[in-house]
Design an enzyme around this catalytic site. Structure first.
Site, PDB file in Angstrom:
ATOM      1  N   LYS A 136       8.319 -14.844 -63.666  1.00  0.00           N
ATOM      2  CA  LYS A 136       8.778 -13.460 -63.783  1.00  0.00           C
ATOM      3  C   LYS A 136      10.303 -13.388 -63.607  1.00  0.00           C
ATOM      4  CE  LYS A 136       7.750  -8.880 -61.785  1.00  0.00           C
ATOM      5  NZ  LYS A 136       6.907  -8.154 -60.824  1.00  0.00           N
ATOM      6  N   MET A 185      11.662  -2.569 -61.544  1.00  0.00           N
ATOM      7  CA  MET A 185      10.315  -3.023 -61.150  1.00  0.00           C
ATOM      8  C   MET A 185       9.524  -1.959 -60.390  1.00  0.00           C
ATOM      9  SD  MET A 185      11.047  -6.964 -60.037  1.00  0.00           S
ATOM     10  CE  MET A 185      12.286  -6.543 -58.835  1.00  0.00           C
ATOM     11  N   SER A 211       4.637  -4.466 -62.749  1.00  0.00           N
ATOM     12  CA  SER A 211       5.904  -4.880 -63.312  1.00  0.00           C
ATOM     13  C   SER A 211       5.904  -6.318 -63.841  1.00  0.00           C
ATOM     14  CB  SER A 211       7.006  -4.743 -62.243  1.00  0.00           C
ATOM     15  OG  SER A 211       6.743  -5.566 -61.114  1.00  0.00           O
ATOM     16  N   VAL A 232       4.045  -5.246 -55.378  1.00  0.00           N
ATOM     17  CA  VAL A 232       4.392  -4.313 -54.300  1.00  0.00           C
ATOM     18  C   VAL A 232       3.456  -3.114 -54.304  1.00  0.00           C
ATOM     19  CG1 VAL A 232       6.215  -2.810 -53.354  1.00  0.00           C
ATOM     20  CG2 VAL A 232       6.804  -5.043 -54.270  1.00  0.00           C
ATOM     21  N   ALA A 233       2.885  -2.786 -55.478  1.00  0.00           N
ATOM     22  CA  ALA A 233       1.950  -1.655 -55.576  1.00  0.00           C
ATOM     23  C   ALA A 233       0.842  -1.924 -56.589  1.00  0.00           C
ATOM     24  CB  ALA A 233       2.704  -0.381 -55.967  1.00  0.00           C
ATOM     25  N   GLY A 234       0.783  -3.180 -57.063  1.00  0.00           N
ATOM     26  CA  GLY A 234      -0.209  -3.538 -58.072  1.00  0.00           C
ATOM     27  C   GLY A 234       0.395  -4.316 -59.223  1.00  0.00           C
ATOM     28  N   SER A 235       1.602  -4.836 -59.058  1.00  0.00           N
ATOM     29  CA  SER A 235       2.361  -5.412 -60.174  1.00  0.00           C
ATOM     30  C   SER A 235       1.839  -6.738 -60.700  1.00  0.00           C
ATOM     31  CB  SER A 235       3.832  -5.566 -59.777  1.00  0.00           C
ATOM     32  OG  SER A 235       4.430  -4.306 -59.624  1.00  0.00           O
TER      33      SER A 235
END
Length: 575
Positions: A136, A185, A211, A232-235
């Site tokens: 990434k 992101m 992201s 961080v939240a589902g990336s």
């Protein structure tokens, strides 16, 4: 009056000119970076030509058809060479025009050819010997830029590899390309003004998610067999869901979210602290993405090694437990079909119902479970937590940059004056639940947020223990969204961000595809609140017949092996 008028007009003209010059300078930097990307891809094309000449008769299609576990076995026994495998995946990127079609690769890691030569000199073959790996964008690779999709980070060439890249290389892996991400992101689309929009290879009208969207698109398009993303939240989980892949978000400290060393502090990691001002509050982490669960398990086994523990002493020295992963003991599984915060799409709910029945029929025990106080978690602990300063730092981060159109609806909300935000929050609260979350500064101090998070975590684990659960089966957001909707549906990440707040390992497994019946049922979707967000979700997932639908598998902290074992069970039963 005439002099004053002339002065004002002159001042206005000067401001307009300065803004035009600033914007032009930004555009020139972006154009230069795009040329650099094009040169890198041309360099990759030449490398493919060289490898092809050195490896005549390579059966590319056969190599690309192998699973990662099969590939590792053939590489270790010597029936395949690392050169032939790297050539096959690099040519796949060019031959099938994956990058040209979906715009997922942003850089060629030219050091991969040197890595090939080093592999020949290694006495021991690592667990990932000869495996090409995509990385990434924001994960540092020596000699390359980690842009974050932002102009301000262009030109900052990294002087050393990040810890995870160094560990991958020590295990024989060959990082060969870097992949696209959304600007900052903070969006789960995959678009920025430097490299453009990445498309979903399964349907170009859809986003690959984010992201880690470039990773999702490249792996789903067949251009990579293993990728490293961040979450961080589902990336990791969102692009895995949207692209029909398997992905794992580990416990935060199992593979730490660190730059090149435990002491370095790259601007991108400062951006992480901007997005999460309370650093111990919402936990971000790195993790693998691949086409099957065995590949994730092999990657985790390779990463959790002595070299990782040596390079980053903050990582607990806990090797991968193969016995737990290969166990066949029946599981006690908690499950829920919806979280009570954001109504799932028809295919999401059906995926849980079908998977639950498959697990029951296989001899596992299924127990209904409801996450406690989900509104409080999403509203206070997650959303208001990461925007505890009213998003002031995030807005400040955009100085000297141009906001990507896919982020504008979010950004325009964040940049409103605090007084206006408070007024709108009061007015819109009865109608639109999300306005009270992202607009106003959090009312919890840093210590208070951490204490509240720990209290909730204790409550959640107590409920888990009371029901004597091993793991949890729950919905995964999907199917893939139409372009332009991810930035307008931040609230829909409730299904994933819960486990970032809790810092539980969570993985995604595709189990089905969207049916015509799902699409028909979607016409009657209303949502819990019947607000603009509910309406947008319906619009976002329309037109997805045939696209993948996934479920989410969750375990308690530090139990990645159990999480993967559960994912493997779901994968076997579903397919």
């Amino acid at each position: 009056p005439r002099a004053l008028s002339a002065l004002l007009c002159g001042s206005a003209a000067a401001i307009v000119l300065l803004k035009w010059l600033e914007r032009r300078q930004i555009q020139q930097k972006m154009e230069e970076m795009r040329r650099t990307r094009d040169l890198a891809l041309e360099r990759m094309k030449k490398a493919v030509h060289r490898l092809k000449q050195e490896n005549p008769g390579t059966q590319t299609s056969h190599i690309l058809s192998l699973t990662m576990v099969e590939l590792v076995e053939k590489l270790k026994e010597g029936s395949l060479s690392p050169e032939s495998v790297l050539y096959s995946y690099m040519s796949k990127v060019k031959a099938l025009e994956v990058t040209r079609e979906v715009n997922c690769v942003i850089d060629f890691i030219h050091g991969c050819e040197d890595q090939l030569q080093k592999l020949k000199k290694q006495k021991e073959k690592g667990l990932l010997y000869g495996i090409p790996v995509s990385i990434k964008d924001h994960i540092n690779c020596k000699g390359h830029v980690s842009s974050g999709g932002m102009v301000k980070f262009l030109g900052q060439v990294q002087e050393e590899d990040s810890v995870i890249v160094r560990v991958l290389k020590s295990q024989g892996a060959i990082p060969f390309v870097k992949t696209n991400i959304p600007q900052t992101m903070i969006n789960y689309d995959c678009s920025n003004l430097i490299f453009g929009q990445t498309l979903n290879p399964l349907n170009h009208q859809k986003t690959p998610g984010g992201s880690s969207g470039g990773e999702g698109a490249l792996i789903a398009g067949g251009g990579s067999i293993l990728g490293i993303g961040s979450d961080v939240a589902g990336s990791i989980r969102l692009p895995s869901s949207f692209c029909g892949l398997c992905g794992l978000k580990p416990t935060g400290s199992r593979i730490r979210y660190t730059p090149t060393s435990v002491l370095s502090f790259h601007p991108l990691w400062r951006l992480q602290s901007i997005l999460c001002p309370v650093s111990d509050f919402v936990i971000g982490m790195l993790g693998p993405m691949a086409r099957d669960v065995d590949s994730l398990a092999l990657c985790m086994k390779a990463l959790l090694c002595e070299e990782m523990f040596r390079l980053d002493p903050t990582v607990p020295p806990i090797p991968f437990n193969e016995e737990i992963y290969t166990s066949s003991k029946p599981l006690r599984i908690g499950y829920y079909e919806e979280d009570g915060y954001f109504q799932p799409s028809p295919s999401m709910k059906r995926a849980i119902q079908q998977t639950r029945k498959l697990l029951q029929d296989a001899g596992h025990t299924l127990v209904p479970f409801a996450p406690p106080k989900i509104d409080y978690v999403v509203d206070e602990l997650f959303t208001r937590g990461i925007f505890s300063d009213g998003a002031a730092h995030l807005v400040d981060c955009f100085k000297g940059d141009i906001v990507d159109p896919n982020l504008k609806s979010q950004f325009n909300t964040y940049r409103l004056p605090t007084v206006v935000k408070r007024i709108l929050a009061i007015i819109l609260k009865p109608i639109v639940s999300m306005w009270t979350l992202v607009c106003v500064k959090g009312n919890l101090q840093v210590g208070g947020v951490s204490a509240c998070r720990e209290a909730y975590r204790t409550e959640f684990i107590a409920k888990w223990r009371k029901l004597r659960l091993d793991v949890i089966l729950c919905p995964m957001l999907g199917p893939a969204f139409n372009h332009g909707y991810a930035g307008k549906l931040f609230a829909a990440t409730s299904y994933t961000n819960l486990y970032n707040v809790l810092d539980f390992p969570a993985g995604v497994v595709p189990v089905s595809t969207v049916t015509k019946a799902d699409e028909e049922e979607l016409k009657h979707y209303r949502g819990y609140y019947r607000d603009p967000w509910d309406k947008r979700l319906k619009e976002a997932v329309e037109g997805a017949v045939g696209l993948p639908v996934a479920v989410q598998c969750v375990a308690l902290p530090w139990q990645e092996e159990l999480c993967l074992r559960f994912m493997k069970e779901v994968e076997i039963l579903a397919h």
